[in-house]
Structures are given as C-alpha cells and as structure tokens.
Write an enzyme that holds these catalytic residues in place. Structure first.
Site, PDB file in Angstrom:
ATOM      1  N   CYS A   1       0.845  -1.205   0.000  1.00 62.04           N
ATOM      2  CA  CYS A   1       0.000   0.000   0.000  1.00 62.04           C
ATOM      3  C   CYS A   1       0.882   1.258   0.000  1.00 62.04           C
ATOM      4  CB  CYS A   1      -0.925  -0.036   1.220  1.00 62.04           C
ATOM      5  SG  CYS A   1      -2.153   1.276   1.247  1.00 62.04           S
TER       6      CYS A   1
ATOM      7  N   CYS B   1       7.359   4.125   6.359  1.00 60.41           N
ATOM      8  CA  CYS B   1       6.638   3.824   5.123  1.00 60.41           C
ATOM      9  C   CYS B   1       7.575   3.349   4.018  1.00 60.41           C
ATOM     10  CB  CYS B   1       5.851   5.044   4.660  1.00 60.41           C
ATOM     11  SG  CYS B   1       6.865   6.502   4.479  1.00 60.41           S
TER      12      CYS B   1
ATOM     13  N   CYS C   1      -3.704   4.378   9.250  1.00 61.88           N
ATOM     14  CA  CYS C   1      -2.474   3.905   9.903  1.00 61.88           C
ATOM     15  C   CYS C   1      -1.965   4.859  10.979  1.00 61.88           C
ATOM     16  CB  CYS C   1      -1.384   3.684   8.863  1.00 61.88           C
ATOM     17  SG  CYS C   1      -1.870   2.520   7.591  1.00 61.88           S
TER      18      CYS C   1
HETATM   19  S1  SF4 Z   1       0.379   4.769   5.593  1.00 57.42           S
HETATM   20 FE1  SF4 Z   1      -1.181   3.129   5.514  1.00 57.42          FE
HETATM   21  S2  SF4 Z   1      -2.872   3.843   4.197  1.00 57.42           S
HETATM   22 FE2  SF4 Z   1      -1.084   5.212   3.913  1.00 57.42          FE
HETATM   23  S3  SF4 Z   1      -0.063   4.421   2.123  1.00 57.42           S
HETATM   24 FE3  SF4 Z   1       0.940   3.441   3.894  1.00 57.42          FE
HETATM   25  S4  SF4 Z   1      -0.198   1.535   4.350  1.00 57.42           S
HETATM   26 FE4  SF4 Z   1      -1.419   2.772   2.891  1.00 57.42          FE
END
Ligand code: SF4
Length: 236
Positions: free
Chosen positions: A123, A232, A209
C-alpha cells in the site's frame, strides 16, 4: 562547492561534504542546498510539525521553492485544511499534491479491500514510494525533515545523505533539533500546524495507519500501531 551527484559520489565524498558543513545551522544548510541544486531540489513535505519549521525556513531562502506532498487519498481532513492555510501564508511557494497511479477504488479492485491491513508495504509502495520515485527521477536532490532523536533508525542521519532507495541525495537540515525546539519555533513565529497535534497525534500520516498515543508514549508509536512496521519506506 561542486554539485554533488549520486551517480559519481562515494561514501568518502559524502563524509567530506558533511564535514565541511558541520557546525552550520539549518538556514545555512538550506542556503547551501539551494545554491548547490537550485530548482533540482524539492522538499518532500508531510505537513507534520517539523514541516512547519522547514517550510518557514525554506521560504526565507527560496520563496518559490517546490514543495511536494504525497497525497495518498487517505489523509485526515485536518491535514488538507493545513495545506490550504500554508498556501495562503506562503503564496510564492509551489506546493504540489502528488497522487498515486491508482485511485482507492482501483487499488481495492486489484489488491482487495484494506490493503493497508493485508499488505501495508505494498500500500505504501503504491501510494507513497512510487509517486515520490516518479518525482525524484526528475530531480537531483530532496529535502526531508528527519530529526535524529525521532527513532533509532534516524539516529545516524547526516545533513547530506546518500539515498540508495531513490538514487538521489537527501538533505536533512533539522537533524539536531529537539521536539521542544520545533514547538518553540512554531509558537514563537505563530506558524500554522495540524490541529490533530493538540489531540495526542504527535506523528500524522494516513487515517488508516495513524492512532492517538497515550501521554509519555514514543511520538511515532501511533503509526502502524500493533504491527512491526515503523516506516513507510521513504527513509532507508
Ligand atoms: S500509511 Fe497506511 S494507508 Fe497510507 S499508504 Fe501506507 S499503508 Fe497505505
């Protein structure tokens, strides 16, 4: 000082650059960065508390700097409101919202509902890393608001860093700042900030998140809470 390019730079070159910049303050680091890279430099901004300080400092050095926000489509309404406030306060800055290649609906069709739960790394790749890579491919360097005290993985961050993930140069002018200094600067200069910070959200990302933290908890513990994920993937 010559332009530092990722392709022809080795670790020693980065050591030399950082050694020559040691002792400079954040404004001087930004002056050096814009003198070195000019329009080939972009600030990838999260609009967190550090971002407010960096935006204010950048506006003093290069009022029309390019600022990039990775708009995952999943941000809090308060974050979007803050971006509008910042645009009004610094009208010369070029603030771009970069969208992922897939809409949330397309992502759900391809990868299933709630990818942020089933595969958060994928994601983040779709909604953050790939869009940033597309932008950084067109630039030589980027600015980030990382601070050394934020987490053990950030403790060795230098002013100028080799960025293997994006084959770029990552410049971090705030490495020495403490959290209370960030907030002192914000209050002293009456800067706008995300109102969620007043509701125990010290670090703010996507709605799916990001959680509130209890008093005294680590400032990043509300990000991907109850999972092993801590970043991330932008900062490796
Ligand atoms: S922080 Fe969560 S919702 Fe946002 S891109 Fe990453 S996994 Fe996806």
């Amino acid at each position: 000082m010559s332009v530092l390019l990722y392709e022809n730079s080795d670790l020693e070159a980065f050591r030399e650059i950082n050694s020559s910049l040691a002792g400079l303050d954040s404004l001087d680091i930004l002056r050096w960065a814009f003198q070195t890279y000019g329009d080939e430099l972009v600030y990838a901004c999260s609009f967190g508390a550090e971002s407010m300080v960096l935006i204010d400092l950048i506006s003093k050095v290069k009022p029309d700097a390019q600022i990039l926000f990775l708009d995952t489509d999943f941000h809090f309404i308060e974050t979007y409101q803050l971006i509008e406030e910042v645009k009004k306060k610094y009208p010369q800055l070029r603030i771009d919202l970069e969208k992922p290649g897939l809409t949330p609906k397309q992502q759900a069709e391809l990868h299933g509902d709630k990818l942020w739960k089933t595969n958060p790394d994928l994601c983040c790749k779709i909604r953050k890393l790939d869009p940033l890579e597309g932008q950084l491919n067109q630039k030589k360097a980027w600015i980030s608001g990382l601070r050394r005290e934020q987490s053990p993985t950030r403790a060795n961050t230098q002013f100028v860093n080799q960025d293997h993930r994006f084959e770029s140069v990552k410049i971090c002018p705030l490495i020495h700042w403490k959290e209370d200094e960030i907030w002192m600067y914000i209050k002293l200069h009456k800067l706008p900030y995300n109102k969620l910070h007043d509701q125990n959200y010290p670090s703010i990302g996507c709605t799916h998140c990001t959680k509130q933290v209890a008093d005294g908890q680590d400032s990043r513990s509300g990000r991907w809470a109850n999972t092993d994920k801590t970043e991330c993937g932008l900062h490796q």
